[in-house]
Design an enzyme around this catalytic site. Structure first.
Site, PDB file in Angstrom:
ATOM      1  N   ARG A 164      47.221 -20.648 -34.933  1.00 43.90           N
ATOM      2  CA  ARG A 164      45.986 -20.480 -34.130  1.00 43.90           C
ATOM      3  C   ARG A 164      44.985 -19.575 -34.861  1.00 43.90           C
ATOM      4  O   ARG A 164      44.320 -18.729 -34.247  1.00 43.90           O
ATOM      5  CB  ARG A 164      46.286 -19.876 -32.751  1.00 43.90           C
ATOM      6  CG  ARG A 164      47.289 -20.638 -31.927  1.00 43.90           C
ATOM      7  CD  ARG A 164      46.754 -21.953 -31.392  1.00 43.90           C
ATOM      8  NE  ARG A 164      47.727 -22.569 -30.516  1.00 43.90           N
ATOM      9  CZ  ARG A 164      48.705 -23.371 -30.927  1.00 43.90           C
ATOM     10  NH1 ARG A 164      48.817 -23.688 -32.212  1.00 43.90           N
ATOM     11  NH2 ARG A 164      49.560 -23.889 -30.067  1.00 43.90           N
ATOM     12  N   SER A 238      45.659 -21.951 -22.687  1.00 41.16           N
ATOM     13  CA  SER A 238      46.483 -20.751 -22.869  1.00 41.16           C
ATOM     14  C   SER A 238      45.569 -19.545 -23.038  1.00 41.16           C
ATOM     15  O   SER A 238      44.690 -19.552 -23.902  1.00 41.16           O
ATOM     16  CB  SER A 238      47.345 -20.874 -24.118  1.00 41.16           C
ATOM     17  OG  SER A 238      48.143 -22.019 -24.027  1.00 41.16           O
ATOM     18  N   GLU A 334      43.674 -15.361 -26.627  1.00 40.42           N
ATOM     19  CA  GLU A 334      43.372 -16.472 -27.541  1.00 40.42           C
ATOM     20  C   GLU A 334      41.892 -16.894 -27.541  1.00 40.42           C
ATOM     21  O   GLU A 334      41.290 -17.024 -28.608  1.00 40.42           O
ATOM     22  CB  GLU A 334      44.249 -17.686 -27.206  1.00 40.42           C
ATOM     23  CG  GLU A 334      44.015 -18.835 -28.176  1.00 40.42           C
ATOM     24  CD  GLU A 334      44.811 -20.079 -27.840  1.00 40.42           C
ATOM     25  OE1 GLU A 334      46.027 -20.076 -28.065  1.00 40.42           O
ATOM     26  OE2 GLU A 334      44.202 -21.060 -27.358  1.00 40.42           O
TER      27      GLU A 334
HETATM   28  P1  FAD Z   1      34.161 -23.610 -27.901  1.00 42.16           P
HETATM   29  O1  FAD Z   1      34.963 -23.042 -26.786  1.00 42.16           O
HETATM   30  O2  FAD Z   1      32.806 -24.086 -27.599  1.00 42.16           O
HETATM   31  O3  FAD Z   1      34.099 -22.556 -29.089  1.00 42.16           O
HETATM   32  C1  FAD Z   1      35.241 -21.848 -29.476  1.00 42.16           C
HETATM   33  C2  FAD Z   1      34.859 -20.941 -30.656  1.00 42.16           C
HETATM   34  O4  FAD Z   1      34.536 -21.757 -31.780  1.00 42.16           O
HETATM   35  C3  FAD Z   1      33.618 -20.102 -30.390  1.00 42.16           C
HETATM   36  O5  FAD Z   1      33.791 -18.866 -31.034  1.00 42.16           O
HETATM   37  C4  FAD Z   1      32.490 -20.887 -31.041  1.00 42.16           C
HETATM   38  O6  FAD Z   1      31.429 -20.051 -31.497  1.00 42.16           O
HETATM   39  C5  FAD Z   1      33.190 -21.521 -32.211  1.00 42.16           C
HETATM   40  N1  FAD Z   1      32.625 -22.838 -32.569  1.00 42.16           N
HETATM   41  C6  FAD Z   1      32.579 -23.934 -31.798  1.00 42.16           C
HETATM   42  N2  FAD Z   1      32.043 -24.963 -32.484  1.00 42.16           N
HETATM   43  C7  FAD Z   1      31.727 -24.490 -33.704  1.00 42.16           C
HETATM   44  C8  FAD Z   1      31.137 -25.079 -34.879  1.00 42.16           C
HETATM   45  N3  FAD Z   1      30.767 -26.354 -34.930  1.00 42.16           N
HETATM   46  N4  FAD Z   1      30.956 -24.280 -35.954  1.00 42.16           N
HETATM   47  C9  FAD Z   1      31.330 -22.975 -35.944  1.00 42.16           C
HETATM   48  N5  FAD Z   1      31.874 -22.375 -34.864  1.00 42.16           N
HETATM   49  C10 FAD Z   1      32.087 -23.135 -33.772  1.00 42.16           C
HETATM   50  N6  FAD Z   1      43.871 -25.288 -27.986  1.00 42.16           N
HETATM   51  C11 FAD Z   1      44.920 -25.602 -28.796  1.00 42.16           C
HETATM   52  O7  FAD Z   1      44.933 -25.182 -29.973  1.00 42.16           O
HETATM   53  N7  FAD Z   1      45.957 -26.364 -28.357  1.00 42.16           N
HETATM   54  C12 FAD Z   1      46.003 -26.872 -27.100  1.00 42.16           C
HETATM   55  O8  FAD Z   1      46.947 -27.572 -26.750  1.00 42.16           O
HETATM   56  C13 FAD Z   1      44.929 -26.544 -26.208  1.00 42.16           C
HETATM   57  N8  FAD Z   1      44.943 -26.971 -24.933  1.00 42.16           N
HETATM   58  C14 FAD Z   1      43.936 -26.625 -24.086  1.00 42.16           C
HETATM   59  C15 FAD Z   1      43.991 -27.081 -22.757  1.00 42.16           C
HETATM   60  C16 FAD Z   1      42.982 -26.754 -21.876  1.00 42.16           C
HETATM   61  C17 FAD Z   1      43.070 -27.244 -20.445  1.00 42.16           C
HETATM   62  C18 FAD Z   1      41.867 -25.992 -22.324  1.00 42.16           C
HETATM   63  C19 FAD Z   1      40.740 -25.690 -21.383  1.00 42.16           C
HETATM   64  C20 FAD Z   1      41.814 -25.535 -23.628  1.00 42.16           C
HETATM   65  C21 FAD Z   1      42.847 -25.843 -24.521  1.00 42.16           C
HETATM   66  N9  FAD Z   1      42.830 -25.401 -25.863  1.00 42.16           N
HETATM   67  C22 FAD Z   1      43.857 -25.735 -26.709  1.00 42.16           C
HETATM   68  C23 FAD Z   1      41.737 -24.566 -26.361  1.00 42.16           C
HETATM   69  C24 FAD Z   1      40.483 -25.393 -26.813  1.00 42.16           C
HETATM   70  O9  FAD Z   1      40.516 -26.677 -26.268  1.00 42.16           O
HETATM   71  C25 FAD Z   1      40.386 -25.511 -28.338  1.00 42.16           C
HETATM   72  O10 FAD Z   1      40.358 -24.251 -28.935  1.00 42.16           O
HETATM   73  C26 FAD Z   1      39.130 -26.281 -28.772  1.00 42.16           C
HETATM   74  O11 FAD Z   1      39.164 -26.505 -30.170  1.00 42.16           O
HETATM   75  C27 FAD Z   1      37.816 -25.576 -28.406  1.00 42.16           C
HETATM   76  O12 FAD Z   1      36.759 -26.484 -28.624  1.00 42.16           O
HETATM   77  P2  FAD Z   1      35.309 -26.224 -28.003  1.00 42.16           P
HETATM   78  O13 FAD Z   1      34.380 -27.228 -28.560  1.00 42.16           O
HETATM   79  O14 FAD Z   1      35.389 -26.173 -26.520  1.00 42.16           O
HETATM   80  O15 FAD Z   1      34.997 -24.789 -28.594  1.00 42.16           O
HETATM   81  P1  NAP Z   2      56.236 -25.494 -23.645  1.00 39.22           P
HETATM   82  O1  NAP Z   2      56.697 -26.817 -24.108  1.00 39.22           O
HETATM   83  O2  NAP Z   2      56.520 -25.084 -22.243  1.00 39.22           O
HETATM   84  O3  NAP Z   2      56.811 -24.382 -24.614  1.00 39.22           O
HETATM   85  C1  NAP Z   2      56.539 -23.008 -24.345  1.00 39.22           C
HETATM   86  C2  NAP Z   2      56.196 -22.319 -25.624  1.00 39.22           C
HETATM   87  O4  NAP Z   2      57.320 -22.324 -26.467  1.00 39.22           O
HETATM   88  C3  NAP Z   2      55.071 -23.006 -26.330  1.00 39.22           C
HETATM   89  O5  NAP Z   2      53.964 -22.185 -26.232  1.00 39.22           O
HETATM   90  C4  NAP Z   2      55.555 -23.220 -27.743  1.00 39.22           C
HETATM   91  O6  NAP Z   2      54.785 -22.524 -28.712  1.00 39.22           O
HETATM   92  C5  NAP Z   2      56.950 -22.674 -27.781  1.00 39.22           C
HETATM   93  N1  NAP Z   2      57.891 -23.695 -28.259  1.00 39.22           N
HETATM   94  C6  NAP Z   2      58.491 -24.655 -27.518  1.00 39.22           C
HETATM   95  N2  NAP Z   2      59.324 -25.376 -28.300  1.00 39.22           N
HETATM   96  C7  NAP Z   2      59.224 -24.888 -29.549  1.00 39.22           C
HETATM   97  C8  NAP Z   2      59.851 -25.214 -30.782  1.00 39.22           C
HETATM   98  N3  NAP Z   2      60.746 -26.200 -30.886  1.00 39.22           N
HETATM   99  N4  NAP Z   2      59.490 -24.504 -31.867  1.00 39.22           N
HETATM  100  C9  NAP Z   2      58.600 -23.522 -31.779  1.00 39.22           C
HETATM  101  N5  NAP Z   2      57.969 -23.152 -30.635  1.00 39.22           N
HETATM  102  C10 NAP Z   2      58.302 -23.822 -29.529  1.00 39.22           C
HETATM  103  O7  NAP Z   2      54.671 -25.347 -23.938  1.00 39.22           O
HETATM  104  P2  NAP Z   2      53.416 -25.693 -23.044  1.00 39.22           P
HETATM  105  O8  NAP Z   2      52.822 -24.436 -22.607  1.00 39.22           O
HETATM  106  O9  NAP Z   2      53.736 -26.750 -22.026  1.00 39.22           O
HETATM  107  O10 NAP Z   2      52.420 -26.317 -24.126  1.00 39.22           O
HETATM  108  C11 NAP Z   2      52.800 -27.456 -24.861  1.00 39.22           C
HETATM  109  C12 NAP Z   2      52.091 -27.422 -26.193  1.00 39.22           C
HETATM  110  O11 NAP Z   2      50.678 -27.515 -25.993  1.00 39.22           O
HETATM  111  C13 NAP Z   2      52.338 -26.122 -26.969  1.00 39.22           C
HETATM  112  O12 NAP Z   2      52.436 -26.414 -28.329  1.00 39.22           O
HETATM  113  C14 NAP Z   2      51.092 -25.313 -26.673  1.00 39.22           C
HETATM  114  O13 NAP Z   2      50.737 -24.440 -27.738  1.00 39.22           O
HETATM  115  C15 NAP Z   2      50.020 -26.381 -26.491  1.00 39.22           C
HETATM  116  N6  NAP Z   2      48.994 -25.907 -25.540  1.00 39.22           N
HETATM  117  C16 NAP Z   2      48.082 -25.030 -25.997  1.00 39.22           C
HETATM  118  C17 NAP Z   2      47.083 -24.573 -25.162  1.00 39.22           C
HETATM  119  C18 NAP Z   2      45.999 -23.640 -25.679  1.00 39.22           C
HETATM  120  O14 NAP Z   2      45.031 -23.418 -24.995  1.00 39.22           O
HETATM  121  N7  NAP Z   2      46.158 -23.107 -26.866  1.00 39.22           N
HETATM  122  C19 NAP Z   2      47.023 -24.991 -23.841  1.00 39.22           C
HETATM  123  C20 NAP Z   2      48.007 -25.858 -23.394  1.00 39.22           C
HETATM  124  C21 NAP Z   2      49.004 -26.310 -24.255  1.00 39.22           C
HETATM  125  P3  NAP Z   2      53.374 -23.020 -29.308  1.00 39.22           P
HETATM  126  O15 NAP Z   2      52.380 -22.760 -28.256  1.00 39.22           O
HETATM  127  O16 NAP Z   2      53.208 -22.140 -30.473  1.00 39.22           O
HETATM  128  O17 NAP Z   2      53.480 -24.447 -29.664  1.00 39.22           O
END
Ligand code: FAD
Ligand code: NAP
Length: 341
Positions: A164, A238, A334
């Protein structure tokens, strides 16, 4: 290019927090972006790129020109037989790109289905889910330098992608606007099934054939069953990163909590799910005023009708303090926080 003064951002962030940008512009091609940067420079204004606002906490007004990259386009720029290279504009929706790739037989992105947001934001935190990160596919990232309007193309090796994390969250933070990315995808299915949640889902449904489409369907179904839709329940996914803890500390924690999930990382650290820590501290499903911790997912903080990012940040601080007090583990937020008391 149409620059609007005093633009409300409440509908432009998935937490639906009230916030006003001193100026706002959508850019659909590179020249518009360059013009917008020049305008900001002339008006001595900071610049903030904002995609779909799904990874930000807006805790106050934004004294800047907010630039929404809205460039569109998915182009096949190289066909190497087994692999292809796609160039994708920053304003495309990430999930639409995942669907498009699958439909065209370009594989690899299935585990990253249903992640909200734009393509341009995806490299910022190296989006990841179910054991896959976008870093595995990126060939290069194109961007414009906010300070001098210079166009740059950065090789993936120089983007310092981590868990991340990327160069765009530290050295290049607030310094560039990403305009497009190039991704290398495979024509051969390469299913990544290491995550227990995926395995459990796919194994229980014996009718499912293991194809990229089946994997995509599984990811979509699991996410829809577990994660609140920001359209109904405002959230930013998250809220905390999963902490990476030193092995010695994990051994100590396991003595008291043998059931604590933990995952060893290549760098020797151990990842502990923040959701488990938060749940064990009694926060899952808890509501404090108009904000709370989602009942189905302890890592997702939700806005139940408030509009002040500062109030949610106060709840986040209480959660982090109780995890620190109970387990001695620090939680890091995050989403990117703007403003905040
Ligand atoms: P924004 O929220 O608009 O911006 C995020 C940051 O990036 C800000 O600092 C902004 O200035 C910068 N930014 C945006 N666009 C640009 C650009 N073109 N150039 C330079 N800087 C820029 N993330 C995960 O990694 N894994 C997941 O599974 C995941 N699941 C999610 C589920 C839900 C329900 C939600 C709401 C979010 C989730 N996220 C997840 C987080 C999010 O979706 C990601 O981080 C996504 O990439 C953000 O995109 P955005 O366009 O909304 O960015
Ligand atoms: P989950 O399957 O309930 O697992 C819980 C956590 O354990 C996850 O966060 C994951 O880490 C870790 N994990 C599970 N199995 C793993 C493995 N085999 N090796 C290493 N790490 C493991 O997770 P969840 O919350 O439902 O989310 C599912 C996936 O979607 C995850 O990868 C999560 O990161 C992603 N997600 C991200 C966001 C966001 O906003 N960033 C939101 C929703 C879901 P990791 O998170 O590092 O994968």
């Amino acid at each position: 290019m149409h620059i609007v003064r005093c633009e409300p951002l409440q509908h432009r962030n998935t937490f639906a927090f009230k916030s006003w940008a001193s100026a706002y512009v959508q850019v659909v091609h590179e020249q518009e972006l360059l013009d917008a940067l020049e305008w900001a420079n002339e008006h001595d204004m900071n610049v903030l790129p904002l995609g779909h606002g799904s990874n930000v906490v807006l805790a106050g007004d934004i004294d800047a020109l907010v630039i929404h990259p809205a460039q569109r386009g998915i182009d096949l720029v190289e066909d190497n037989g087994d692999t292809v290279v796609l160039k994708v504009a920053a304003g495309e929706s990430w999930h639409s790109l995942v669907q498009w790739s699958l439909q065209h037989g370009y594989f690899g992105l299935e585990n990253l289905a249903l992640i909200p947001g734009t393509v341009g934001a995806a490299p910022i935190q190296n989006i990841g889910a179910y054991g896959v990160e976008i870093a595995s596919f990126i060939r290069c990232v194109s961007m414009v330098n906010i300070g001098n309007g210079q166009v740059m193309v950065m090789d993936a090796r120089d983007c310092n992608f981590g868990y991340r994390d990327s160069i765009f969250k530290n050295v290049l933070r607030d310094k560039v606007v990403i305009t497009s990315i190039e991704l290398i995808l495979s024509r051969k299915p390469c299913l990544q099934l290491s995550y227990p949640a995926l395995n459990n889902y796919l194994n229980t449904d014996i009718a499912v054939e293991l194809t990229p489409q089946a994997l995509y369907d599984a990811v979509v179904a699991i996410r829809q069953s577990r994660l609140p839709d920001p359209g109904d329940t405002p959230n930013a996914g998250s809220f905390f990163k999963n902490p990476l803890v030193a092995p010695a500390q994990v051994m100590e924690l396991l003595k008291a909590s043998p059931d604590m999930p933990h995952y060893s990382q290549e760098n020797g650290q151990v990842k502990v799910p923040a959701a488990w820590l938060i749940d064990r501290c009694g926060w899952k499903g808890k509501r404090v005023g108009k904000y709370g911790v989602h009942p189905a997912h302890a890592l997702v903080l939700v806005n139940y009708g408030g509009d002040d990012g500062n109030e949610l940040l106060a709840l986040a601080r209480d959660i982090a303090a109780s995890v620190r007090h109970t387990y001695g583990v620090d939680l890091e937020i995050e989403p990117r926080v703007y403003g905040g008391e």
